[in-house]
Design a protein around this motif. Structure first.
Motif, PDB file in Angstrom:
ATOM      1  N   SER A 177     -36.598  -5.504  40.335  1.00 43.58           N
ATOM      2  CA  SER A 177     -36.955  -5.248  41.727  1.00 43.58           C
ATOM      3  C   SER A 177     -36.411  -3.892  42.193  1.00 43.58           C
ATOM      4  O   SER A 177     -36.829  -3.382  43.218  1.00 43.58           O
ATOM      5  CB  SER A 177     -36.432  -6.358  42.635  1.00 43.58           C
ATOM      6  N   ASN A 206     -42.774  -9.023  38.647  1.00 42.72           N
ATOM      7  CA  ASN A 206     -42.227 -10.056  39.539  1.00 42.72           C
ATOM      8  C   ASN A 206     -41.807 -11.322  38.795  1.00 42.72           C
ATOM      9  O   ASN A 206     -41.149 -12.177  39.368  1.00 42.72           O
ATOM     10  CB  ASN A 206     -43.194 -10.385  40.671  1.00 42.72           C
ATOM     11  N   ARG A 207     -42.153 -11.474  37.510  1.00 43.49           N
ATOM     12  CA  ARG A 207     -41.708 -12.607  36.694  1.00 43.49           C
ATOM     13  C   ARG A 207     -40.444 -12.285  35.906  1.00 43.49           C
ATOM     14  O   ARG A 207     -39.837 -13.152  35.299  1.00 43.49           O
ATOM     15  CB  ARG A 207     -42.789 -13.002  35.674  1.00 43.49           C
ATOM     16  N   GLN A 247     -36.618 -11.020  35.732  1.00 47.05           N
ATOM     17  CA  GLN A 247     -35.395 -10.928  36.532  1.00 47.05           C
ATOM     18  C   GLN A 247     -34.663  -9.620  36.256  1.00 47.05           C
ATOM     19  O   GLN A 247     -34.373  -8.865  37.173  1.00 47.05           O
ATOM     20  CB  GLN A 247     -34.490 -12.111  36.193  1.00 47.05           C
ATOM     21  N   THR A 248     -34.344  -9.363  34.993  1.00 45.04           N
ATOM     22  CA  THR A 248     -33.628  -8.156  34.609  1.00 45.04           C
ATOM     23  C   THR A 248     -34.161  -7.626  33.291  1.00 45.04           C
ATOM     24  O   THR A 248     -34.784  -8.355  32.523  1.00 45.04           O
ATOM     25  CB  THR A 248     -32.115  -8.411  34.452  1.00 45.04           C
ATOM     26  N   SER A 303     -32.146  -4.769  37.452  1.00 48.08           N
ATOM     27  CA  SER A 303     -33.075  -5.647  38.152  1.00 48.08           C
ATOM     28  C   SER A 303     -34.449  -4.995  38.210  1.00 48.08           C
ATOM     29  O   SER A 303     -34.580  -3.819  38.573  1.00 48.08           O
ATOM     30  CB  SER A 303     -32.577  -5.924  39.568  1.00 48.08           C
ATOM     31  N   LEU A 305     -36.766 -13.463  31.861  1.00 47.84           N
ATOM     32  CA  LEU A 305     -37.663 -13.966  32.898  1.00 47.84           C
ATOM     33  C   LEU A 305     -36.889 -14.680  33.996  1.00 47.84           C
ATOM     34  O   LEU A 305     -35.774 -15.164  33.773  1.00 47.84           O
ATOM     35  CB  LEU A 305     -38.687 -14.926  32.294  1.00 47.84           C
ATOM     36  N   GLN A 306     -37.485 -14.760  35.184  1.00 49.29           N
ATOM     37  CA  GLN A 306     -36.888 -15.510  36.294  1.00 49.29           C
ATOM     38  C   GLN A 306     -36.608 -16.946  35.855  1.00 49.29           C
ATOM     39  O   GLN A 306     -37.416 -17.550  35.159  1.00 49.29           O
ATOM     40  CB  GLN A 306     -37.848 -15.531  37.497  1.00 49.29           C
ATOM     41  N   ASP A 307     -35.486 -17.480  36.253  1.00 49.56           N
ATOM     42  CA  ASP A 307     -35.089 -18.867  35.984  1.00 49.56           C
ATOM     43  C   ASP A 307     -34.976 -19.187  34.489  1.00 49.56           C
ATOM     44  O   ASP A 307     -35.144 -20.335  34.091  1.00 49.56           O
ATOM     45  CB  ASP A 307     -36.054 -19.850  36.662  1.00 49.56           C
TER      46      ASP A 307
END
Length: 66
Positions: free
Chosen positions: A9, A49-50, A52-53, A7, A23-25
């Protein structure tokens, strides 16, 4: 490739590292690198922040079958 997904994050790649990221989503895997705190693809860059992993795409991380 048998490298686990991480991740963005939790931890970011090393500067200049070759990576694959999602990317996210989204579900598509994008190949590129990490530079200047940005996940760089062939066409554009994405801030952490865009993303995801991610996982390392370096040759040393690739597990090959004999």
């Amino acid at each position: 490739m048998n490298t686990e997904w991480i991740s963005s994050s939790i931890v970011l790649p090393h500067e200049g590292e070759s990576v694959e990221f999602v990317l996210q989503d989204r579900e598509a895997i994008i190949g590129g690198s990490f530079a200047n705190l940005t996940f760089q693809s062939r066409w554009t860059g994405y801030p952490p922040n865009r993303v995801q992993t991610w996982r390392s795409a370096s040759i040393s991380a690739v597990v090959r079958d004999p």
